[in-house]
Motif scaffolding. Structure first.
Motif, mmCIF file in Angstrom:
data_model
loop_
_atom_site.group_PDB
_atom_site.id
_atom_site.type_symbol
_atom_site.label_atom_id
_atom_site.label_comp_id
_atom_site.label_asym_id
_atom_site.label_seq_id
_atom_site.Cartn_x
_atom_site.Cartn_y
_atom_site.Cartn_z
ATOM 1 N N UNK B 24 0.830 -1.198 0.000
ATOM 2 C CA UNK B 24 0.000 0.000 0.000
ATOM 3 C C UNK B 24 0.873 1.260 0.000
ATOM 4 N N UNK B 25 1.924 1.225 0.798
ATOM 5 C CA UNK B 25 2.857 2.353 0.862
ATOM 6 C C UNK B 25 3.438 2.624 -0.528
ATOM 7 N N UNK B 26 3.878 1.539 -1.175
ATOM 8 C CA UNK B 26 4.528 1.690 -2.480
ATOM 9 C C UNK B 26 3.538 2.228 -3.506
ATOM 10 N N UNK B 27 2.335 1.741 -3.412
ATOM 11 C CA UNK B 27 1.312 2.198 -4.352
ATOM 12 C C UNK B 27 1.087 3.708 -4.211
ATOM 13 N N UNK B 28 1.051 4.168 -2.959
ATOM 14 C CA UNK B 28 0.902 5.596 -2.719
ATOM 15 C C UNK B 28 2.110 6.344 -3.279
ATOM 16 N N UNK B 29 3.282 5.736 -3.130
ATOM 17 C CA UNK B 29 4.517 6.369 -3.615
ATOM 18 C C UNK B 29 4.476 6.616 -5.117
ATOM 19 N N UNK B 30 3.894 5.665 -5.866
ATOM 20 C CA UNK B 30 3.879 5.834 -7.320
ATOM 21 C C UNK B 30 3.132 7.114 -7.683
ATOM 22 N N UNK B 31 2.109 7.445 -6.898
ATOM 23 C CA UNK B 31 1.367 8.684 -7.162
ATOM 24 C C UNK B 31 2.105 9.876 -6.597
ATOM 25 N N UNK B 32 2.594 9.683 -5.369
ATOM 26 C CA UNK B 32 3.228 10.798 -4.653
ATOM 27 C C UNK B 32 4.452 11.302 -5.408
ATOM 28 N N UNK B 33 5.253 10.376 -5.948
ATOM 29 C CA UNK B 33 6.488 10.813 -6.596
ATOM 30 C C UNK B 33 6.172 11.564 -7.891
ATOM 31 N N UNK B 34 4.948 11.452 -8.385
ATOM 32 C CA UNK B 34 4.538 12.253 -9.546
ATOM 33 C C UNK B 34 4.075 13.631 -9.083
ATOM 34 N N UNK B 35 3.261 13.636 -8.003
ATOM 35 C CA UNK B 35 2.645 14.873 -7.543
ATOM 36 C C UNK B 35 3.578 15.787 -6.740
ATOM 37 N N UNK B 36 4.394 15.152 -5.916
ATOM 38 C CA UNK B 36 5.117 15.918 -4.917
ATOM 39 C C UNK B 36 6.212 16.771 -5.542
ATOM 40 N N UNK B 37 6.501 17.872 -4.879
ATOM 41 C CA UNK B 37 7.556 18.754 -5.377
ATOM 42 C C UNK B 37 8.935 18.150 -5.111
ATOM 43 N N UNK B 38 9.026 17.306 -4.070
ATOM 44 C CA UNK B 38 10.339 16.728 -3.765
ATOM 45 C C UNK B 38 10.212 15.201 -3.614
ATOM 46 N N UNK B 58 19.736 2.348 -1.892
ATOM 47 C CA UNK B 58 19.580 3.792 -1.751
ATOM 48 C C UNK B 58 19.996 4.537 -3.016
ATOM 49 N N UNK B 59 20.856 3.917 -3.828
ATOM 50 C CA UNK B 59 21.351 4.589 -5.021
ATOM 51 C C UNK B 59 20.449 4.400 -6.229
ATOM 52 N N UNK B 60 19.416 3.576 -6.112
ATOM 53 C CA UNK B 60 18.570 3.303 -7.273
ATOM 54 C C UNK B 60 17.681 4.518 -7.585
ATOM 55 N N UNK B 61 17.288 4.611 -8.861
ATOM 56 C CA UNK B 61 16.335 5.667 -9.183
ATOM 57 C C UNK B 61 14.926 5.210 -8.799
ATOM 58 N N UNK B 62 13.963 6.122 -8.873
ATOM 59 C CA UNK B 62 12.611 5.854 -8.383
ATOM 60 C C UNK B 62 12.041 4.538 -8.906
ATOM 61 N N UNK B 63 12.097 4.406 -10.232
ATOM 62 C CA UNK B 63 11.452 3.270 -10.853
ATOM 63 C C UNK B 63 12.109 1.952 -10.433
ATOM 64 N N UNK B 64 13.445 1.956 -10.450
ATOM 65 C CA UNK B 64 14.154 0.732 -10.068
ATOM 66 C C UNK B 64 13.869 0.403 -8.612
ATOM 67 N N UNK B 65 13.795 1.456 -7.792
ATOM 68 C CA UNK B 65 13.537 1.262 -6.371
ATOM 69 C C UNK B 65 12.162 0.614 -6.166
ATOM 70 N N UNK B 66 11.192 1.166 -6.859
ATOM 71 C CA UNK B 66 9.833 0.635 -6.767
ATOM 72 C C UNK B 66 9.813 -0.834 -7.171
ATOM 73 N N UNK B 123 8.390 -0.902 -15.044
ATOM 74 C CA UNK B 123 7.229 -0.224 -15.579
ATOM 75 C C UNK B 123 6.335 0.164 -14.412
ATOM 76 N N UNK B 124 6.137 1.457 -14.218
ATOM 77 C CA UNK B 124 5.370 1.942 -13.079
ATOM 78 C C UNK B 124 3.954 1.417 -13.051
ATOM 79 N N UNK B 125 3.315 1.384 -14.214
ATOM 80 C CA UNK B 125 1.935 0.897 -14.264
ATOM 81 C C UNK B 125 1.848 -0.560 -13.864
ATOM 82 N N UNK B 126 2.798 -1.354 -14.406
ATOM 83 C CA UNK B 126 2.821 -2.778 -14.083
ATOM 84 C C UNK B 126 2.938 -2.981 -12.586
ATOM 85 N N UNK B 127 3.850 -2.227 -11.960
ATOM 86 C CA UNK B 127 4.047 -2.337 -10.517
ATOM 87 C C UNK B 127 2.764 -1.988 -9.782
#
Lengths: 452, 307
Positions: B24-38, B58-66, B123-127
């Motif tokens: 659930x946290x990760x799912x929220x993150x997929x939206x938050x990382x689009x909306x949020x300023x930081x 910690x060094x991965x980018x958003x998508x890889x991290x997800x 793929x963000x959608x797939x995740x």
């Protein structure tokens, strides 16, 4: 005898048989018998069930039933005697050194008495049909014989694919086995019993959990058990709880790492210390392996006459001991007829056929048998019966044996049915399931046709 | 009940709840990382919350991290890892959990098996789709536990596992944003919503506090609202009841759970502010963590006791 079934077969045609085979597969799957993916990489599949049942008439079954019970009484008396008064050794019927040199003898059990004097509580004696009305014992399995879950599951399947035929043949039910097993335990010793399994990675785990469930007993592993003050305990959320009896489905050598194999991680340290007290009921008792010794097998008919004063009902297959000079000579001059078996193995392991050996191999075996006469026996190849099987869309004859399961509590009881094992091909007479064979449901007719 | 079986039921429930909360946290993150300023800030908070994350993550980018936190079965904080361990524990107690539960867990595991061609291009959608499904399946298991399991000791152990993990998980979300509870500036609405959605409490909160999205109200709601099952107060009250149903709970265990449950009933937001939110949350989560140790000592490792 097969008539009602034959009629059904004629009526069914190839189409009907193929449909029944599909039904059998689906039923197995929906029952969840596809033997649990055990480890991630290891998948245990059920031994394939042949959809054609094997039918045994009431008259034949009566012979097998009486013969098995007779043999189990004698085996139990023999084990008790070997670890007790040794009257059969004193009478000179079995050479003392032959028993003492058995790799399956457990010296720690000498002089020990077990609850109810029941040693061989669960046995699965393999029999084959060698003539019209003749059955012979292939081997005595007393070290935790497995396969009874197949008997139960096979019947569930065949009652779905042959419902009318089962009724018309008046087949004896097998479903009462777990209840009989439980009653046997409580007859040996009343109290708290558990089923001890090596764990989920054991290939027979399905059977262990099925039996435990149906008996309403707890299924435990070594780490659930603890010996404290000469008493076996169970670790529970209510603290330690005493245990009175254990149906162990774990080999003797793994029972106690302090006494048997030190590398056993599934055993219970200190368990063997409880044996001499005679309080803990273990099924089967430690030390019963000596009755499994393929060399001792030869003396079982003598034991039947000695302890029961009866004539053996089931025949023995002639067994030659390399330790006896005349018999050694017989073995090494009759290679073509001989099968060499190691005395302490089970499950069809380490068997060699004389006719398959070339001259050099025979020479090697000649030496081997001379050097280690106590390790092997030799038996002539026996010609036993075949039964029709449905394989790849057509009928084929296959060799079959039968493992009836016998329980010994206050008295012996044989499950009317048993595991029929089928050879992997019509030319091979090895029926062991580890050699790629299959199984059949075994129908015992309740009524004798001739009696009406 | 066998100690081993109790422990396996408990961990099955905990692992599944953990996987569900992370999904659930990760799912929220997929939206938050689009909306949020930081967005990188949001990921850092999540990683901090998960605790010991392997260094390279910690060094991965958003998508890889997800992708990694969803699918990597070797990473001990991933959703896949939790599901696999829940299933492994369930396998050993299959006679207690119903067949439907086992089937669902197996299905969840299959859902999380990475398709071979995914490794290269996350793929963000797939995740998001997979995470959604995991959450739904986990809820279905909860429903099955509720509707198909005998109310004996085994059921209580499943409940205890779920409730302990759930309460801790809510506390961990609150801790991840500890600095914001006291900040004068208040919460960015996107962040406020993300926090509430991480504990599926957005709708519930909106019904309780019609107009506000203030930090103080959110903290108060997630800590003290006894009527909400995922709040700390709600979780502790249920946990206390489940533990009370066990055979002879040790006095120390009853005492510590009683104190905890009472604390979140009688404390208010003033007590939190008096010691500082971070300190208050830490102490609470530490004490709740201690409950596991007490349970384990009392029930999972029974000692020899002289009669």
């Amino acid at each position: 005898m097969y008539e009602p079934l034959l009629e059904a077969l004629k009526g069914a045609g190839t189409e009907g048989l193929a449909r029944r085979e599909r039904m059998a597969r689906q039923t197995f799957q929906s029952l969840g018998v596809t033997f649990v993916t055990v480890a991630e990489e290891r998948v245990d599949r059920p031994i394939p069930l042949d959809i054609l049942p094997r039918i045994i008439s009431q008259a034949h079954w009566r012979v097998i039933d009486r013969g098995i019970r007779q043999r189990v009484y004698a085996l139990n008396a023999l084990v008790a005697d070997i670890y007790g008064a040794q009257t059969i050794l004193k009478a000179g019927l079995i050479p003392r050194e032959y028993v003492y040199s058995s790799p399956l003898l457990e010296p720690r059990m000498m002089g020990v008495s077990v609850p109810g004097e029941v040693w061989t509580a669960v046995t699965g004696i393999d029999v084959v049909r060698i003539g019209d009305d003749r059955y012979a014992v292939l081997e005595d399995n007393v070290r935790g014989p497995s396969g009874v879950s197949y008997v139960l599951e096979n019947r569930l399947v065949s009652s779905r694919i042959w419902p009318q035929q089962i009724r018309r043949h008046h087949v004896e039910p097998v479903a009462e086995y777990p209840q009989k097993l439980l009653e046997m335990f409580l007859a040996i010793r009343p109290g708290k019993w558990v089923v001890w399994s090596p764990g989920v990675y054991n290939s027979a785990y399905f059977e262990h959990s099925l039996l435990a469930n149906q008996m309403g007993l707890e299924l435990v592993e070594g780490r659930d058990l603890l010996v404290w003050r000469n008493q076996l305990h169970l670790r529970t959320t209510n603290g330690l709880r005493p245990v009175d009896g254990v149906y162990r489905r774990i080999d003797e050598e793994f029972l106690d790492p302090l006494v048997f194999r030190p590398d056993s991680l599934i055993g219970v340290p200190g368990l063997a210390n409880l044996f001499p007290h005679g309080e803990l009921a273990l099924v089967n008792a430690a030390g019963v392996g000596v009755a499994d010794d393929k060399g001792i097998y030869r003396f079982v008919p003598d034991a039947i006459r000695f302890y029961l004063g009866e004539t053996p009902i089931l025949e023995n297959i002639p067994t030659f001991l390399p330790g006896i000079p005349a018999e050694y000579q017989h073995i090494v001059t009759h290679w073509d007829e001989m099968v060499i078996k190691p005395v302490a193995q089970s499950g069809g392991k380490g068997i060699f056929f004389g006719r398959a050996m070339d001259a050099r191999e025979r020479e090697r075996w000649r030496e081997r048998l001379r050097a280690y006469p106590r390790q092997y026996i030799a038996q002539p190849l026996v010609d036993f019966s075949q039964a029709p099987c449905y394989v790849n869309g057509r009928m084929e004859p296959r060799y079959v044996d039968l493992r009836p399961f016998c329980l010994l509590g206050r008295e012996a009881w044989v499950l009317p049915g048993g595991l029929t094992r089928v050879s992997a091909s019509s030319s091979s007479c090895v029926v062991n399931s580890s050699q790629g064979g299959g199984t059949k449901d075994t129908w015992i007719e309740r009524r004798n046709e001739r009696e009406g | 009940m066998l100690s081993r079986v109790a422990e396996q039921l408990y961990w099955m429930a905990r692992y599944l709840e953990r996987a569900q909360n992370l999904a659930r946290r990760l799912n929220v993150m997929t939206v938050l990382s689009v909306d949020s300023s930081r967005p990188e800030d949001a990921w850092a908070r999540l990683l901090g919350e998960l605790g010991e994350t392997p260094g390279h993550v910690a060094d991965l980018d958003d998508m890889s991290m997800l992708h990694h936190l969803t699918f990597d079965p070797a990473c001990s904080v991933s959703v896949a890892w939790g599901v696999r361990h829940a299933r492994d524990n369930a396998r050993l107690v299959r006679d207690i959990v119903s067949r439907e539960i086992w089937q669902l867990l197996s299905q969840m595991k299959t859902t999380l098996d990475v398709p071979a061609d995914w490794g290269a291009q996350p793929d963000g959608n797939g995740c998001a789709e997979v995470l959604n499904q995991v959450t739904l399946h986990a809820h279905a298991v909860e429903g099955l536990i509720d509707s198909t399991i005998l109310r004996d000791e085994g059921y209580h152990w499943l409940q205890i596992g779920v409730l302990l993990e759930r309460t801790l998980s809510t506390l961990h979300v609150l801790l991840a944003y500890a600095d914001l509870w006291q900040a004068a500036s208040g919460l960015e609405p996107t962040i406020a919503m993300a926090i509430l959605k991480s504990v599926t409490s957005y709708g519930a909160f909106r019904r309780a506090y019609r107009t506000s999205l203030g930090a103080r109200d959110i903290l108060e709601f997630l800590l003290f609202e006894g009527g909400f099952p995922r709040s700390v107060a709600g979780g502790l009250a249920a946990l206390r009841a489940a533990v009370a149903a066990l055979p002879e709970p040790a006095p120390a265990l009853r005492q510590s759970l009683g104190r905890l449950a009472a604390q979140v009933v009688y404390d208010g937001i003033d007590q939190v502010e008096a010691v500082g939110a971070r300190s208050y949350l830490w102490t609470l989560s530490d004490r709740i963590g201690q409950v596991h140790g007490d349970l384990s000592a009392r029930y999972f490792q029974p000692e020899v006791v002289e009669a």
